[in-house]
Motif scaffolding. Sequence first.
Motif, PDB file in Angstrom:
ATOM      1  N   ASN A  12       0.833  -1.191   0.000  1.00 48.76           N
ATOM      2  CA  ASN A  12       0.000   0.000   0.000  1.00 48.76           C
ATOM      3  C   ASN A  12       0.867   1.240   0.000  1.00 48.76           C
ATOM      4  OD1 ASN A  12      -2.327   1.451  -0.099  1.00 48.76           O
ATOM      5  ND2 ASN A  12      -2.901   1.131   2.028  1.00 48.76           N
ATOM      6  N   GLY A  13       1.577   1.444  -1.105  1.00 50.42           N
ATOM      7  CA  GLY A  13       2.384   2.650  -1.234  1.00 50.42           C
ATOM      8  C   GLY A  13       1.499   3.877  -1.269  1.00 50.42           C
ATOM      9  N   ARG A  14       2.052   5.001  -0.978  1.00 51.64           N
ATOM     10  CA  ARG A  14       1.276   6.239  -0.900  1.00 51.64           C
ATOM     11  C   ARG A  14       1.225   6.995  -2.231  1.00 51.64           C
ATOM     12  NH1 ARG A  14      -2.486   5.542   2.192  1.00 51.64           N
ATOM     13  NH2 ARG A  14      -1.811   4.444   4.031  1.00 51.64           N
ATOM     14  N   SER A  15       1.875   6.490  -3.267  1.00 56.50           N
ATOM     15  CA  SER A  15       1.826   7.170  -4.557  1.00 56.50           C
ATOM     16  C   SER A  15       0.419   7.079  -5.135  1.00 56.50           C
ATOM     17  CB  SER A  15       2.836   6.536  -5.519  1.00 56.50           C
ATOM     18  OG  SER A  15       2.498   5.183  -5.735  1.00 56.50           O
ATOM     19  N   PRO A  16       0.056   8.015  -6.032  1.00 56.81           N
ATOM     20  CA  PRO A  16      -1.284   7.977  -6.616  1.00 56.81           C
ATOM     21  C   PRO A  16      -1.537   6.664  -7.357  1.00 56.81           C
ATOM     22  CG  PRO A  16      -0.193  10.061  -7.120  1.00 56.81           C
ATOM     23  CD  PRO A  16       0.833   9.165  -6.493  1.00 56.81           C
TER      24      PRO A  16
ATOM     25  N   GLN B  57      -3.029   4.377 -10.267  1.00 59.87           N
ATOM     26  CA  GLN B  57      -3.211   4.573 -11.704  1.00 59.87           C
ATOM     27  C   GLN B  57      -4.387   3.750 -12.229  1.00 59.87           C
ATOM     28  OE1 GLN B  57      -1.195   6.824 -13.270  1.00 59.87           O
ATOM     29  NE2 GLN B  57      -0.346   7.124 -11.219  1.00 59.87           N
TER      30      GLN B  57
ATOM     31  N   GLU C  85      -4.766  -0.410 -12.322  1.00 59.85           N
ATOM     32  CA  GLU C  85      -4.255  -1.120 -11.146  1.00 59.85           C
ATOM     33  C   GLU C  85      -5.378  -1.903 -10.477  1.00 59.85           C
ATOM     34  OE1 GLU C  85      -1.362   0.388  -8.170  1.00 59.85           O
ATOM     35  OE2 GLU C  85      -1.583   2.269  -9.307  1.00 59.85           O
TER      36      GLU C  85
ATOM     37  N   THR D  55      -8.990  13.564  -9.200  1.00 61.44           N
ATOM     38  CA  THR D  55      -8.303  14.261  -8.115  1.00 61.44           C
ATOM     39  C   THR D  55      -8.973  15.605  -7.897  1.00 61.44           C
ATOM     40  OG1 THR D  55      -6.242  13.177  -8.716  1.00 61.44           O
ATOM     41  CG2 THR D  55      -6.071  15.093  -7.275  1.00 61.44           C
TER      42      THR D  55
ATOM     43  N   GLN E 113      -7.468  12.000  -3.939  1.00 64.49           N
ATOM     44  CA  GLN E 113      -7.719  11.156  -5.104  1.00 64.49           C
ATOM     45  C   GLN E 113      -8.964  10.311  -4.871  1.00 64.49           C
ATOM     46  OE1 GLN E 113      -4.797   8.090  -6.069  1.00 64.49           O
ATOM     47  NE2 GLN E 113      -5.284   8.289  -8.233  1.00 64.49           N
TER      48      GLN E 113
ATOM     49  N   ARG F 105      -9.238   7.441  -1.683  1.00 65.00           N
ATOM     50  CA  ARG F 105      -7.935   6.758  -1.617  1.00 65.00           C
ATOM     51  C   ARG F 105      -7.716   6.116  -0.253  1.00 65.00           C
ATOM     52  NH1 ARG F 105      -4.138   4.107  -1.000  1.00 65.00           N
ATOM     53  NH2 ARG F 105      -2.040   4.347  -1.824  1.00 65.00           N
TER      54      ARG F 105
ATOM     55  N   ARG G 154      -2.734  -2.674  -2.743  1.00 67.03           N
ATOM     56  CA  ARG G 154      -2.600  -2.808  -4.184  1.00 67.03           C
ATOM     57  C   ARG G 154      -1.995  -4.181  -4.466  1.00 67.03           C
ATOM     58  NH1 ARG G 154       0.513   2.927  -4.737  1.00 67.03           N
ATOM     59  NH2 ARG G 154      -0.657   3.561  -6.546  1.00 67.03           N
TER      60      ARG G 154
END
Length: 176
Positions: free
Chosen positions: A68-72, A74, A77, A99, A106, A132, A138
């Motif tokens: 569960n990375g914090r990047s947006p 896509q 996914e 967004t 997001q 989000r 993910r």
Amino acid sequence: MDILDAIKRNGVRSILKQGLVFLGVLTSAFMVWKTISVFTNCESPAVVVLSGSMEPAFYRGDVLFLNNGRSPIQIGEIVVYKVAGKDIPIVHRVMRTHTDKETGKQYLLTKGDNNPVDDRGLYTKGQLWIEREAIFGRVYGFIPYVGMITIYLSDIPQLKYAVLFGLCLLSLFESE
């Protein structure tokens, strides 16, 4: 009577020792699970697919590995999310993202690959997007069908008790 004979032969100390070893194994497994949870930033780094909504990407019984990375997130996914008021997480693909320009939050629209419509019917009443923060994890890998064991154990309670009883008997007779 065989169980009582096994207890008499092995003694209470031996049985208590086996119980402590078993508790040690459970505790170690829990510690490993929690350590993986910290590194993946997921409260549950693995989930079992419970339905056919993601076929042909994933089938019922597949074990999915999550981070569960914090990047947006896509489009395309595959994410696991929770809906308020429902206990079981949902595994679906992100179809659209949005967004908010003011807050920078997001929002996602998801859909199962095998479903004819998007997930808005699964969301909380009146909700059009998943935030989000509702994303549980993910998907980054999977093992096919291994989770069928847990599905069978939860669908057939008698099987669960039979397996537990068998393991207890095995541990008693193994030390002979």
